[in-house]
Scaffold this motif. Structure first.
Motif, PDB file in Angstrom:
ATOM      1  N   ARG A   8    -123.668 -75.583 -33.078  1.00  0.00           N
ATOM      2  CA  ARG A   8    -123.953 -75.912 -31.618  1.00  0.00           C
ATOM      3  C   ARG A   8    -123.387 -76.032 -30.365  1.00  0.00           C
ATOM      4  NH1 ARG A   8    -126.785 -81.802 -32.848  1.00  0.00           N
ATOM      5  NH2 ARG A   8    -127.699 -80.892 -30.996  1.00  0.00           N
ATOM      6  N   LEU A   9    -122.986 -74.611 -30.495  1.00  0.00           N
ATOM      7  CA  LEU A   9    -122.510 -73.685 -28.790  1.00  0.00           C
ATOM      8  C   LEU A   9    -123.354 -73.795 -28.182  1.00  0.00           C
ATOM      9  CD1 LEU A   9    -121.103 -70.703 -31.708  1.00  0.00           C
ATOM     10  CD2 LEU A   9    -119.997 -72.640 -29.711  1.00  0.00           C
ATOM     11  N   PHE A  10    -122.488 -73.942 -26.830  1.00  0.00           N
ATOM     12  CA  PHE A  10    -123.423 -73.372 -25.378  1.00  0.00           C
ATOM     13  C   PHE A  10    -123.871 -71.864 -25.316  1.00  0.00           C
ATOM     14  CE2 PHE A  10    -119.755 -77.061 -23.914  1.00  0.00           C
ATOM     15  CZ  PHE A  10    -120.360 -78.113 -24.802  1.00  0.00           C
ATOM     16  N   THR A  11    -125.299 -72.074 -25.699  1.00  0.00           N
ATOM     17  CA  THR A  11    -125.863 -70.402 -26.232  1.00  0.00           C
ATOM     18  C   THR A  11    -126.200 -70.028 -24.976  1.00  0.00           C
ATOM     19  OG1 THR A  11    -127.706 -71.778 -25.936  1.00  0.00           O
ATOM     20  CG2 THR A  11    -126.422 -70.693 -28.395  1.00  0.00           C
ATOM     21  N   ASN A  12    -126.257 -70.294 -23.833  1.00  0.00           N
ATOM     22  CA  ASN A  12    -126.079 -69.597 -22.476  1.00  0.00           C
ATOM     23  C   ASN A  12    -124.385 -69.765 -21.765  1.00  0.00           C
ATOM     24  OD1 ASN A  12    -129.006 -68.571 -23.497  1.00  0.00           O
ATOM     25  ND2 ASN A  12    -129.126 -70.923 -22.856  1.00  0.00           N
ATOM     26  N   LEU A  13    -123.857 -69.782 -22.554  1.00  0.00           N
ATOM     27  CA  LEU A  13    -122.466 -69.995 -21.277  1.00  0.00           C
ATOM     28  C   LEU A  13    -121.904 -68.839 -21.983  1.00  0.00           C
ATOM     29  CD1 LEU A  13    -121.658 -73.480 -20.824  1.00  0.00           C
ATOM     30  CD2 LEU A  13    -123.220 -71.783 -19.391  1.00  0.00           C
ATOM     31  N   TYR A  40    -119.981 -77.802 -36.948  1.00  0.00           N
ATOM     32  CA  TYR A  40    -121.111 -78.592 -37.082  1.00  0.00           C
ATOM     33  C   TYR A  40    -121.575 -77.686 -38.165  1.00  0.00           C
ATOM     34  CZ  TYR A  40    -121.589 -81.772 -32.913  1.00  0.00           C
ATOM     35  OH  TYR A  40    -120.731 -82.457 -32.046  1.00  0.00           O
ATOM     36  N   TYR A  67    -121.668 -63.795 -24.253  1.00  0.00           N
ATOM     37  CA  TYR A  67    -122.832 -65.597 -24.536  1.00  0.00           C
ATOM     38  C   TYR A  67    -122.198 -65.240 -25.887  1.00  0.00           C
ATOM     39  CZ  TYR A  67    -123.334 -64.802 -19.503  1.00  0.00           C
ATOM     40  OH  TYR A  67    -124.181 -64.728 -18.041  1.00  0.00           O
ATOM     41  N   ARG A  91    -113.627 -73.845 -29.917  1.00  0.00           N
ATOM     42  CA  ARG A  91    -113.844 -75.372 -28.266  1.00  0.00           C
ATOM     43  C   ARG A  91    -113.561 -77.046 -29.159  1.00  0.00           C
ATOM     44  NH1 ARG A  91    -119.994 -76.162 -28.554  1.00  0.00           N
ATOM     45  NH2 ARG A  91    -119.270 -77.384 -30.403  1.00  0.00           N
ATOM     46  N   GLU A 150    -116.721 -69.818 -21.132  1.00  0.00           N
ATOM     47  CA  GLU A 150    -116.976 -71.390 -20.299  1.00  0.00           C
ATOM     48  C   GLU A 150    -116.941 -72.678 -21.665  1.00  0.00           C
ATOM     49  OE1 GLU A 150    -119.643 -69.298 -17.113  1.00  0.00           O
ATOM     50  OE2 GLU A 150    -120.154 -69.489 -19.175  1.00  0.00           O
ATOM     51  N   MET A 155    -113.871 -73.613 -22.062  1.00  0.00           N
ATOM     52  CA  MET A 155    -113.447 -74.479 -20.743  1.00  0.00           C
ATOM     53  C   MET A 155    -114.210 -76.068 -20.703  1.00  0.00           C
ATOM     54  SD  MET A 155    -114.433 -73.256 -17.094  1.00  0.00           S
ATOM     55  CE  MET A 155    -115.590 -74.202 -16.437  1.00  0.00           C
ATOM     56  N   ILE A 156    -114.504 -75.481 -21.305  1.00  0.00           N
ATOM     57  CA  ILE A 156    -115.455 -77.278 -21.326  1.00  0.00           C
ATOM     58  C   ILE A 156    -114.800 -78.779 -21.348  1.00  0.00           C
ATOM     59  CG2 ILE A 156    -117.429 -79.083 -21.628  1.00  0.00           C
ATOM     60  CD1 ILE A 156    -119.317 -76.318 -20.678  1.00  0.00           C
ATOM     61  N   PRO A 157    -114.148 -78.360 -23.117  1.00  0.00           N
ATOM     62  CA  PRO A 157    -113.974 -78.999 -23.739  1.00  0.00           C
ATOM     63  C   PRO A 157    -112.079 -79.596 -22.933  1.00  0.00           C
ATOM     64  CG  PRO A 157    -114.057 -77.272 -25.270  1.00  0.00           C
ATOM     65  CD  PRO A 157    -114.581 -77.224 -23.786  1.00  0.00           C
ATOM     66  N   SER A 171    -124.435 -66.768 -27.145  1.00  0.00           N
ATOM     67  CA  SER A 171    -125.567 -66.092 -28.204  1.00  0.00           C
ATOM     68  C   SER A 171    -125.773 -64.859 -29.037  1.00  0.00           C
ATOM     69  CB  SER A 171    -127.188 -66.446 -27.828  1.00  0.00           C
ATOM     70  OG  SER A 171    -126.769 -65.466 -26.417  1.00  0.00           O
ATOM     71  N   ASP A 172    -124.943 -63.606 -27.672  1.00  0.00           N
ATOM     72  CA  ASP A 172    -124.544 -62.341 -28.467  1.00  0.00           C
ATOM     73  C   ASP A 172    -123.746 -62.794 -29.936  1.00  0.00           C
ATOM     74  OD1 ASP A 172    -126.290 -62.313 -26.483  1.00  0.00           O
ATOM     75  OD2 ASP A 172    -125.050 -61.313 -25.442  1.00  0.00           O
TER      76      ASP A 172
END
Lengths: 242, 298, 392, 291
Positions: free
Chosen positions: A88-93, A84, A132, A148, A97, A100-102, A134-135
């Motif tokens: 658009r990451l899963f910021t709190n993961l 994007y 994380y 991802r 992780e 892993m999701i995709p 977000s870091d």
């Protein structure tokens, strides 16, 4: 047979016609650059290809299947990965992780630590596996988003302004990374970009969108000499930012 | 964090041994605590892990309670089966309405579920089978274990809802929900069928909430639209969740237990003021502890 | 050390309190029944003070001072049940004075039935209370259908001209629906034509549509069954729509002083049933007579008692005389005493049937005349005005 | 008796009041992005203020409208400063729950002071009705209708003709854009909260003339202003008018033909349908914060 064929795509928001009859095709293994002034419909096009929004008219064919009405997750499973403009990451993961999701839901693979490390290694992030999202720095976030998308084991990668906001060194690193992906994994890439210089190194072919239409398709060198293209850019305030 | 989860599990198991030591009042107080905790856990599945705040979740408490009561009284099905059917009806209704409903986000979603709750309350006040404003009286339970059975039932629903949260925290299924919470668009382009997973998550919330409602109906012996669709219960559940920590496994337990026990002990001292105190607590919890006691990431 | 002292004080307190009989009540001080809960408490408190001033309750050869433990059920049935259970198991109270509101009564009854305890209540009038098979729940209120029944009885006793049609509108609550059905049944029995029987939701803020319907039916009698707030609304809107029936009766509202305060002249000639009225002429073992009760109430609170408070006092009194008659604190004995009771009080004759329902007491109907609720039936303080003059 | 004209008149009279009552809520929601569940209690606060002025200062409720506008403005600014400003960076639904806490606080505080008695502001000229042909018009309803529309018109002129009003609308439409042209959103938020609350207080005045009230009446009023805002859309006076008249029409018609008990149910079902299928309201104006 082309990997991706789109025909006569239309889309408007409210009364605003963003795309008016866009058609082109992408061959397997190709890197296609899409450029155009602001508001020319580039991101909308990527969103339609990845299934985030539905076109008002037209057809999208991928690997010989008509996927026009498919939702994004099914396209992801079929092998279309994307990034994007603003990540658009899963910021709190964690990075682990995020990949892993995709890997599980998209590629349907067993999610072993080794496999995830491998993917993160490809984008040069294996040392951040437990950080994380977000870091991470902006460049790292862009890489993680790429990882991802790669976890889907995509055949087609849609990159939306992947270089925006990066310094020249980081741009160069990602340019060579994309080149490597095509070489080693045979991934087809469609890349929407403002940073034309990066495209000149990468793209086999360039499409120019203006006011919702394709006004040029061909080699980068030819594009910069094309009258239509120059008019489209110079007629615009925002012009070329490369 | 993981240690805390085991501590909570241990506490829940220990609570099974407690009834012989409890007076009827404390049994009832703890039953109320378990009830609130289960509701909070149910909401945590949805808000904590999936990111959707169902402000009107008590709609399913009422739906489950009424279904259980109607099946028992008007159809004559034994309580155990009625209870399970009540939970299932809640869950199924939730599954069915989730796809259109969950196109809305944040406070639009919150307030639409609230509208649903008020609409169901109005409906049950207007139709015959629910007894209208008359409500439904259930017989006083006098069988095995006496009313202590409700303590165990509430505790078991609590255990179930806790285990559900623990499972979600650790499983692949849970990661699909977390992905939706973090970024629904990105989840979808990572291959997660977001409509399916968020609907299932809504369904699980409704199932547990409906079960709690069913146990409540038989426990309290008299239900009417007002007590089964009580807005204040929704709010208490949210305050407990926000206080304890959204999206953690131990948070709902800590939040609901402290809120309910403290209020039980303190409020009898403030006969006239406790409404004002409750209002102030809600405002303060949100202003001072927006992340809860236990913070999940972010 | 301080704890030890505290403990000792408690212990001493406890040994003295052998002379004290603790009763308990979970009543609404907040929430939607805060007003009624407050009145109920006044009724209980007046009784307590009067009994204690006379030395206390004599049970067998012991005399007990009375103490009442109050909790606030917040108008919430779950809390009512919890608090009654607390009263019984924590505070060791055996005899419960009831909460206000039928939902709260149901919930409290569940807890009372579970233990060796007993409740006398003057706060729930739903007829369903007596259909649950409760053994240890007694109520001193005439059940809700009596409210509607009494109004229709009175209306159909008028002959000049005799009413023929009736419209019954009611609030969708357990009490009001019960009362409306009582009116409906009686109306059918008396051969009236029921032209409208319709409900409106609780907390209604505007009844215009319903009034348009009422107006189009031109009923001789309008019965409104509801609570205070919607009763006021019904009268205001009857007037606004210039609906002029010959008889207007409301189940709740007219006897409450603020009814006249709210409506002024428009309250004139409205009928309302009451559990109890100041026009009752009964003897009373505690206050001397109905008049004596009114006087005692005025002295304590500076206001006239109305029936919520009177119901509270009457509930407590029935418990008191059952205890004295039984001569025992055993629940089973007290229950027997209640079942065989036939006691004349300021409130009427108190006697219960097997289900715990009061059966020996009459209701009365009042009519607002010159801004005062005056009893017109069955005791006639003044002559009723019928047909009702048109709105001014 | 022909009922349809009467039903239409009732809808109009009620709709006028509904519209004005909802403007404050809609404004606060549209400009600040706060869904204030305490709004109904604000209205009731206004009603009690009107009552106090009526009973103890002998001030006619119409004359006390300026007072309640002023008091409402102050109260709104104060609450915004003390409470909502601190919460505006939180998730919108957290603010939603907090505002419910505020509602619980206000209604219980009113209960402490005034008890649960039903109060009303009974004006001497309030009881009578006009008869026009077959149609009956209650004077008090007509009065409230006229005052509501008059106040709504004043507010409309304020929002469209004054610099502050235009700034408010600019912030509602595009917060960042407004900042670029030199508007300070923080100041606009305070003013909007003040105006919105002023509207709620003064509609409380009118509410008190229309009917009796108790401390716990706010909840249903909140539901109504919410229904109106969803039905009509947000952020404009016209939306509140459309929503207000529509809700009144739905209520009057459904309660006449289906029964009084069904009107809230019908209104809620219509609202949920609008939210799901036409989330910008029937007039299609923008909800602030929607992407």
């Amino acid at each position: 047979m082309s990997l991706l064929v789109i025909e006569d795509i239309h889309k408007s928001f409210g009364g605003n016609k963003v795309l008016r009859g866009v058609s082109f095709s992408v061959e397997k293994g190709e890197i296609l650059g899409i450029v155009g002034p602001n508001g020319s419909g580039k991101t909308t096009l990527i969103n339609i290809l990845s299934g985030v929004i539905k076109p008002d008219g037209g057809v999208v064919v991928f690997k010989g299947k008509d996927i026009t009405g498919w939702r994004a997750y099914r396209r992801a499973k079929l092998g279309i990965g994307r990034t994007y403009q603003i990540t658009r990451l899963f910021t709190n993961l964690t990075a682990f992780e995020n990949v892993m999701i995709p890997l599980h839901y998209g590629a349907g693979e067993k999610t072993s630590v080794r496999r995830i490390e491998e993917i993160l290694e490809t984008v040069g992030l294996s040392h951040k596996i437990h950080s994380y999202a977000s870091d991470l720095s902006l460049a790292q976030r862009k890489r993680l988003e790429l990882a991802r998308a790669l976890a889907l084991r995509p055949e087609l990668l849609l990159l939306d302004e992947v270089f925006a906001g990066l310094n020249p060194v980081a741009v160069q690193e990602i340019v060579s990374l994309i080149g490597k992906l095509r070489e080693e994994l045979g991934i087809t890439v469609v890349i929407v970009e403002h940073v034309l210089k990066a495209l000149s190194q990468l793209a086999d072919r360039v499409l120019v969108l203006a006011e919702g239409k394709v006004i040029f398709s061909g080699k980068y060198e030819d594009m910069v000499r094309d009258k239509e293209v120059i008019k489209a850019y110079l007629g615009e305030r925002y012009g070329e930012t490369a | 964090m993981a240690k805390l989860n085991w501590l909570v599990l241990g506490t829940i198991l220990l609570l099974y041994a407690l009834p012989p030591l409890l007076s009827g009042y404390w049994e009832r107080v703890l039953s109320s605590v378990f009830m609130l905790t289960s509701l909070t856990y149910a909401q945590n599945v949805l808000l904590g892990y999936t990111g959707y705040p169902a402000f009107g979740a008590i709609a399913f408490f009422g739906l489950g309670g009424y279904t259980t009561a109607v099946l028992m009284i008007k159809v004559g099905i034994p309580f155990g089966i009625s209870l399970i059917l009540g939970g299932m009806v809640s869950g199924l209704v939730a599954l069915l309405i989730a796809p259109p409903l969950m196109r809305l986000k944040s406070h639009y979603f919150a307030i639409t579920t609230l509208a649903l709750q008020i609409a169901l309350a109005e409906l049950s006040a207007n139709i015959e089978i629910t007894g209208g404003a008359y409500g439904i009286n259930l017989p006083i339970y006098k069988g095995f274990l006496g009313t202590t059975i409700f303590y165990y039932l509430f505790l078991s629903v609590l255990l179930l809802s806790f285990l559900t949260n623990l499972f979600i925290e650790r499983s692949k299924f849970g990661y699909a929900l977390k992905a939706i919470r973090e970024d629904e668009v990105a989840a979808e382009s990572s291959g997660v069928n977001t409509v399916l997973f968020k609907s299932v998550s809504f369904g699980i919330m409704a199932l547990i909430t409906g079960l709690v409602g069913g146990v409540y109906a038989y426990w309290i012996t008299y239900i009417d639209p007002e007590s089964m669709f009580d807005l204040l219960l929704s709010v208490k559940m949210f305050v407990a969740l926000l206080f304890g920590g959204v999206g953690t496994v131990a948070g709902p337990f800590i939040g609901a237990f402290s809120l309910e026990l403290v209020s039980e002990l303190v409020w009898s001292e403030f006969i006239e003021f406790h409404g004002v105190v409750l209002g102030a607590i809600i405002v303060l919890v949100i202003l001072l502890l927006p992340g809860g006691i236990l913070k999940s990431r972010g | 050390m301080r704890n030890l002292l505290l403990f000792l004080t408690l212990l001493i307190g406890f040994s003295f309190s052998a002379e004290v009989l603790k009763l308990g009540a979970a009543v609404s001080f907040t929430g939607k029944y805060a007003k009624e809960g407050d009145l109920l408490k006044k009724g209980y408190e007046l009784w307590k003070d009067t009994v204690n001033a006379k030395g206390g309750i004599k049970v067998g050869d012991k005399t007990y001072k009375v103490e009442i433990i109050y909790y606030d059920d917040q108008s919430n049935p779950n809390r009512a049940a919890k608090l009654v259970e607390k009263l019984i198991t924590e505070d060791k109270v055996k005899f419960i004075l009831g909460p206000y509101g039928s939902s709260q009564v149901f919930a409290a009854a569940g807890a009372v039935e579970k233990y060796d305890a007993l409740m006398v209540q003057g706060g729930g009038a739903a007829s369903k209370i007596y259909k649950q098979g409760y053994k240890k729940v007694f109520g001193v209120f005439n059940v809700a259908p009596d409210y509607g029944k009494n109004l229709i009885e009175l209306a159909t006793s008028f002959k000049n001209p005799a009413p023929k049609t009736v419209a019954i509108i009611y609030e969708k609550t357990i009490f009001a629906e019960d009362a409306a059905k009582g009116a409906l049944e009686e109306a059918k029995k008396k051969g009236l034509k029921v032209v409208l029987f319709e409900s409106y939701p609780k907390g209604v803020q505007d009844l215009s549509s319903l009034m348009i319907k009422v107006k189009s039916k031109k009923p001789d009698i309008v019965i409104g069954a509801g609570h205070f707030k919607d009763s006021v609304l019904v009268i205001k809107q009857l007037k606004q729509f210039k609906i002029n029936p010959k008889f207007v009766g409301l189940t709740v509202g007219p006897p409450i002083p603020s009814f006249v305060k709210e409506l002024g002249k428009d309250a004139e000639y409205i009928f309302g049933p009451v559990q109890w009225s100041r026009a009752f002429k009964y003897k009373d073992p505690l206050f001397g007579s109905t008049e004596g009760y009114i006087k005692a109430f005025k002295e304590k609170y500076g206001e006239e008692p109305e029936y919520h408070a009177a119901g509270g006092t009457a509930a407590a009194m029935s418990l008191q005389y059952a205890l004295e008659k039984a001569g025992s604190l055993k629940v089973e004995e007290v229950r027997k005493a209640l079942l065989s009771m036939k006691l004349e009080t300021f409130y009427g004759i108190i006697g219960f049937d097997e289900t715990g329902k009061i059966v020996t007491k009459k209701m009365a109907v009042i009519q607002i005349q010159n801004g005062k609720p005056r009893t017109v039936y069955p005791f006639q303080e003044v002559k009723p005005v019928y047909p009702k003059p048109e709105w001014k | 008796m022909e009922v349809l004209p009467q039903l239409i008149i009732e809808s109009l009279l009620l709709g006028g009041f509904y519209s004005f009552m909802a403007i404050g809520f809609s404004l606060i929601w549209g400009v600040l992005g706060i869904l204030n569940l305490a709004y109904g209690s604000y209205i009731i606060l206004g009603a009690y203020l009107g009552l106090i002025l009526f009973r103890y200062a002998g001030l006619d409720p119409i004359l006390s409208i300026p007072v309640s506008l002023f008091a409402g403005f102050l109260f709104g600014v104060l609450v915004q400063k003390l409470i909502f400003n601190r919460a505006m960076k939180l998730e919108p639904f957290m603010v939603l729950i907090m505002s419910f806490g505020l509602d619980v606080l206000i209604s219980n505080a009113l209960n402490l002071v005034f008890k649960a008695d039903v109060r009303s502001i009974t004006v001497s000229y309030g009881g009578d009705s006009f008869i026009v042909g077959d149609v009956i018009i209650a004077k008090v309803k007509l009065l409230v209708f006229v005052l509501s529309l008059l106040l709504a018109l004043l507010l409309y002129l304020f929002l469209s003709r004054t610099w502050t009003g235009r700034a408010i609308r600019a912030v509602a439409l595009d917060r960042e854009g407004a900042t670029l042209v030199g508007i300070d959103p923080a100041k606009i938020f305070l003013i909007t909260a003040g105006i919105g609350t002023a509207v709620s207080f003064s509609s409380g005045n009118l509410y008190g003339i229309l009917q009796g009230f108790t401390p716990f009446d706010g909840g249903l009023l909140t539901v109504k202003v919410f229904l109106i805002s969803i039905l009509g859309g947000l952020g404009r006076i016209e939306s509140a008018l459309a929503g207000g008249f529509l809700l009144a029409f739905i209520e009057v018609i459904s309660s006449f033909y289906l029964g009084e008990g069904w009107k809230l149910f019908v209104a809620l079902v219509v609202m949920v349908a609008v939210l799901i299928f036409k989330p910008r309201g029937l007039l299609g104006s923008k909800y602030y914060g929607e992407t």
